[in-house]
Design a protein around this motif. Sequence first.
Motif, PDB file in Angstrom:
ATOM      1  N   SER A 251       0.838  -1.186   0.000  1.00 11.83           N
ATOM      2  CA  SER A 251       0.000   0.000   0.000  1.00 11.83           C
ATOM      3  C   SER A 251       0.882   1.248   0.000  1.00 11.83           C
ATOM      4  O   SER A 251       1.980   1.256   0.561  1.00 11.83           O
ATOM      5  N   LYS A 252       0.387   2.298  -0.621  1.00 11.28           N
ATOM      6  CA  LYS A 252       1.128   3.559  -0.637  1.00 11.28           C
ATOM      7  C   LYS A 252       1.232   4.168   0.758  1.00 11.28           C
ATOM      8  O   LYS A 252       2.030   5.083   0.993  1.00 11.28           O
ATOM      9  N   ASN A 253       0.407   3.652   1.678  1.00  4.14           N
ATOM     10  CA  ASN A 253       0.443   4.164   3.051  1.00  4.14           C
ATOM     11  C   ASN A 253       1.622   3.603   3.851  1.00  4.14           C
ATOM     12  O   ASN A 253       1.948   4.123   4.917  1.00  4.14           O
ATOM     13  N   ILE A 254       2.224   2.524   3.359  1.00  5.72           N
ATOM     14  CA  ILE A 254       3.260   1.829   4.128  1.00  5.72           C
ATOM     15  C   ILE A 254       4.646   2.361   3.760  1.00  5.72           C
ATOM     16  O   ILE A 254       4.998   2.466   2.582  1.00  5.72           O
ATOM     17  N   ILE A 255       5.414   2.690   4.780  1.00  3.22           N
ATOM     18  CA  ILE A 255       6.777   3.184   4.576  1.00  3.22           C
ATOM     19  C   ILE A 255       7.754   2.325   5.398  1.00  3.22           C
ATOM     20  O   ILE A 255       7.339   1.551   6.269  1.00  3.22           O
ATOM     21  N   SER A 256       9.027   2.470   5.109  1.00  7.30           N
ATOM     22  CA  SER A 256      10.039   1.713   5.858  1.00  7.30           C
ATOM     23  C   SER A 256      11.019   2.669   6.514  1.00  7.30           C
ATOM     24  O   SER A 256      11.286   3.760   6.004  1.00  7.30           O
ATOM     25  N   LYS A 257      11.557   2.233   7.640  1.00  4.69           N
ATOM     26  CA  LYS A 257      12.546   3.017   8.377  1.00  4.69           C
ATOM     27  C   LYS A 257      13.725   2.108   8.744  1.00  4.69           C
ATOM     28  O   LYS A 257      13.553   0.933   9.052  1.00  4.69           O
ATOM     29  N   SER A 258      14.921   2.688   8.702  1.00  3.66           N
ATOM     30  CA  SER A 258      16.092   1.932   9.135  1.00  3.66           C
ATOM     31  C   SER A 258      16.016   1.693  10.636  1.00  3.66           C
ATOM     32  O   SER A 258      15.401   2.478  11.380  1.00  3.66           O
ATOM     33  N   ILE A 259      16.636   0.624  11.081  1.00  3.69           N
ATOM     34  CA  ILE A 259      16.653   0.286  12.505  1.00  3.69           C
ATOM     35  C   ILE A 259      18.071   0.514  13.020  1.00  3.69           C
ATOM     36  O   ILE A 259      19.016  -0.156  12.586  1.00  3.69           O
ATOM     37  N   GLY A 260      18.214   1.464  13.929  1.00  5.10           N
ATOM     38  CA  GLY A 260      19.539   1.823  14.413  1.00  5.10           C
ATOM     39  C   GLY A 260      20.220   2.789  13.459  1.00  5.10           C
ATOM     40  O   GLY A 260      19.875   2.863  12.275  1.00  5.10           O
ATOM     41  N   LYS A 261      21.159   3.520  13.955  1.00  6.78           N
ATOM     42  CA  LYS A 261      21.825   4.546  13.159  1.00  6.78           C
ATOM     43  C   LYS A 261      22.533   3.962  11.938  1.00  6.78           C
ATOM     44  O   LYS A 261      22.557   4.565  10.867  1.00  6.78           O
ATOM     45  N   ASN A 262      23.085   2.773  12.095  1.00  5.43           N
ATOM     46  CA  ASN A 262      23.841   2.143  11.008  1.00  5.43           C
ATOM     47  C   ASN A 262      23.066   1.023  10.320  1.00  5.43           C
ATOM     48  O   ASN A 262      23.621   0.293   9.498  1.00  5.43           O
ATOM     49  N   GLY A 263      21.795   0.882  10.658  1.00  6.61           N
ATOM     50  CA  GLY A 263      20.991  -0.177  10.067  1.00  6.61           C
ATOM     51  C   GLY A 263      21.191  -1.499  10.792  1.00  6.61           C
ATOM     52  O   GLY A 263      22.223  -1.720  11.435  1.00  6.61           O
ATOM     53  N   LEU A 264      20.199  -2.357  10.702  1.00  6.72           N
ATOM     54  CA  LEU A 264      20.260  -3.660  11.365  1.00  6.72           C
ATOM     55  C   LEU A 264      20.499  -4.734  10.309  1.00  6.72           C
ATOM     56  O   LEU A 264      19.596  -5.122   9.571  1.00  6.72           O
ATOM     57  N   ARG A 265      21.749  -5.177  10.226  1.00  8.82           N
ATOM     58  CA  ARG A 265      22.123  -6.162   9.216  1.00  8.82           C
ATOM     59  C   ARG A 265      22.372  -7.520   9.867  1.00  8.82           C
ATOM     60  O   ARG A 265      22.751  -7.601  11.035  1.00  8.82           O
ATOM     61  N   ARG A 266      22.154  -8.555   9.090  1.00 10.20           N
ATOM     62  CA  ARG A 266      22.392  -9.906   9.594  1.00 10.20           C
ATOM     63  C   ARG A 266      22.996 -10.757   8.469  1.00 10.20           C
ATOM     64  O   ARG A 266      22.755 -10.513   7.293  1.00 10.20           O
ATOM     65  N   THR A 267      23.776 -11.744   8.851  1.00 14.62           N
ATOM     66  CA  THR A 267      24.419 -12.638   7.897  1.00 14.62           C
ATOM     67  C   THR A 267      23.749 -14.009   7.955  1.00 14.62           C
ATOM     68  O   THR A 267      23.555 -14.570   9.034  1.00 14.62           O
ATOM     69  N   HIS A 268      23.395 -14.504   6.805  1.00 10.10           N
ATOM     70  CA  HIS A 268      22.748 -15.814   6.725  1.00 10.10           C
ATOM     71  C   HIS A 268      23.784 -16.898   6.429  1.00 10.10           C
ATOM     72  O   HIS A 268      24.671 -16.728   5.585  1.00 10.10           O
ATOM     73  N   HIS A 269      23.654 -17.996   7.132  1.00  7.09           N
ATOM     74  CA  HIS A 269      24.570 -19.121   6.974  1.00  7.09           C
ATOM     75  C   HIS A 269      23.800 -20.374   6.568  1.00  7.09           C
ATOM     76  O   HIS A 269      22.660 -20.585   6.994  1.00  7.09           O
ATOM     77  N   LEU A 270      24.458 -21.189   5.754  1.00  2.00           N
ATOM     78  CA  LEU A 270      23.971 -22.545   5.531  1.00  2.00           C
ATOM     79  C   LEU A 270      24.794 -23.439   6.439  1.00  2.00           C
ATOM     80  O   LEU A 270      26.024 -23.479   6.340  1.00  2.00           O
ATOM     81  N   ALA A 271      24.133 -24.131   7.337  1.00  2.51           N
ATOM     82  CA  ALA A 271      24.826 -25.033   8.251  1.00  2.51           C
ATOM     83  C   ALA A 271      24.640 -26.466   7.773  1.00  2.51           C
ATOM     84  O   ALA A 271      23.516 -26.891   7.481  1.00  2.51           O
ATOM     85  N   ILE A 272      25.743 -27.195   7.661  1.00  3.90           N
ATOM     86  CA  ILE A 272      25.690 -28.597   7.245  1.00  3.90           C
ATOM     87  C   ILE A 272      26.610 -29.416   8.141  1.00  3.90           C
ATOM     88  O   ILE A 272      27.517 -28.871   8.785  1.00  3.90           O
ATOM     89  N   ARG A 273      26.367 -30.702   8.192  1.00  3.02           N
ATOM     90  CA  ARG A 273      27.262 -31.574   8.939  1.00  3.02           C
ATOM     91  C   ARG A 273      28.613 -31.651   8.217  1.00  3.02           C
ATOM     92  O   ARG A 273      28.657 -31.756   6.993  1.00  3.02           O
ATOM     93  N   SER A 274      29.691 -31.590   8.963  1.00  2.00           N
ATOM     94  CA  SER A 274      31.023 -31.631   8.369  1.00  2.00           C
ATOM     95  C   SER A 274      31.228 -32.885   7.532  1.00  2.00           C
ATOM     96  O   SER A 274      31.928 -32.866   6.518  1.00  2.00           O
ATOM     97  N   SER A 275      30.579 -33.963   7.925  1.00  2.00           N
ATOM     98  CA  SER A 275      30.720 -35.235   7.214  1.00  2.00           C
ATOM     99  C   SER A 275      30.067 -35.201   5.832  1.00  2.00           C
ATOM    100  O   SER A 275      30.299 -36.094   5.013  1.00  2.00           O
ATOM    101  N   ASP A 276      29.239 -34.181   5.564  1.00  2.00           N
ATOM    102  CA  ASP A 276      28.529 -34.093   4.275  1.00  2.00           C
ATOM    103  C   ASP A 276      29.156 -33.095   3.314  1.00  2.00           C
ATOM    104  O   ASP A 276      28.684 -32.949   2.180  1.00  2.00           O
ATOM    105  N   THR A 277      30.203 -32.411   3.733  1.00  2.00           N
ATOM    106  CA  THR A 277      30.729 -31.309   2.921  1.00  2.00           C
ATOM    107  C   THR A 277      31.266 -31.749   1.560  1.00  2.00           C
ATOM    108  O   THR A 277      31.270 -30.965   0.614  1.00  2.00           O
TER     109      THR A 277
END
Length: 296
Positions: A251-277
């Motif tokens: 909707s045109k009514n919806i806006i977004s805002k950054s979270i925190g002064k530097n933005g809220l970033r996260r890193t995504h990982h794929l976790a696997i068993r070492s035996s399957d690598t």
Amino acid sequence: MEIKYFRLIKAIVEEGSIANSAKKLFLTQSALSHQLRELEQRLTFKVFYRSRNQWKLTEEGTALYTLGNTILRQLDNTFLTIEQLRAGTSGTIKVSTECYSFYQGFAPFIQKMGLLYPEITVDIILEATHQPIKKLLTHEIDIAIVTTKPHDESIESIEVYEDEIFAWMHHEHPLSSCSYLEAHDFALAHLIIHSFPLETVSIHQQFLKPHRVVPKKISAIPLTEIALELIDANMGIMCMPKWALKSFVLSKNIISKSIGKNGLRRTHHLAIRSSDTNKKYIQDFISNFAEDFYYS
């Protein structure tokens, strides 16, 4: 020179005659005799000296026999390597995540994997959501998608992409005038999350919990469409990355805002068993996932 001729020479040397070689090569004695005559005609020299009870290599034949053994050994080793590689190209990969919202965009990815790798089956295990690492360790799933790197020696994690979480609200929301949201801004807010427990919610774990802030009200709305309707009615705030809302008409009514002064970033990982690598079908999944789910 065709491989069959090298096999013929090798068989005659090892078996001592055409008659014995016929059994080993699953051909008639007549067919092998024809092959040998054909070979010698092409080469314009004899490969064997024949007598009634003995077949002996000529000097030229000895050179061919030595070359043939090298070629056949290399062929056998190559086919063995290919067989070992192919043994790791097929399999079923069971995947789960720490939050239901991560499944958005998964359907096209599974469809792509099915087209590119028909020998690989990708199954989403919804029952393992919120506890993927535990299920990974018990072999109930094969890959976990998480935002916190696991600290377990039996698990290997691969960073696949980084994203930024934004706060989504109505343009008339009391916080809409802020340049960015600080932790204390959430204290009196109605926070809409996808699902409990809070330990799986990034805004809680990475931003609010460290600042000891608990929103006035928290509602779990598993359907993003409904959550967006509530925001459009100015009934709360939702925190999600922009990529997760690409398939929705906002909707045109919806806006977004950054979270925190530097933005809220996260890193995504794929976790696997070492035996399957080293399993090729696991590597194929990882390389395609990193390509399809790269968001900034």
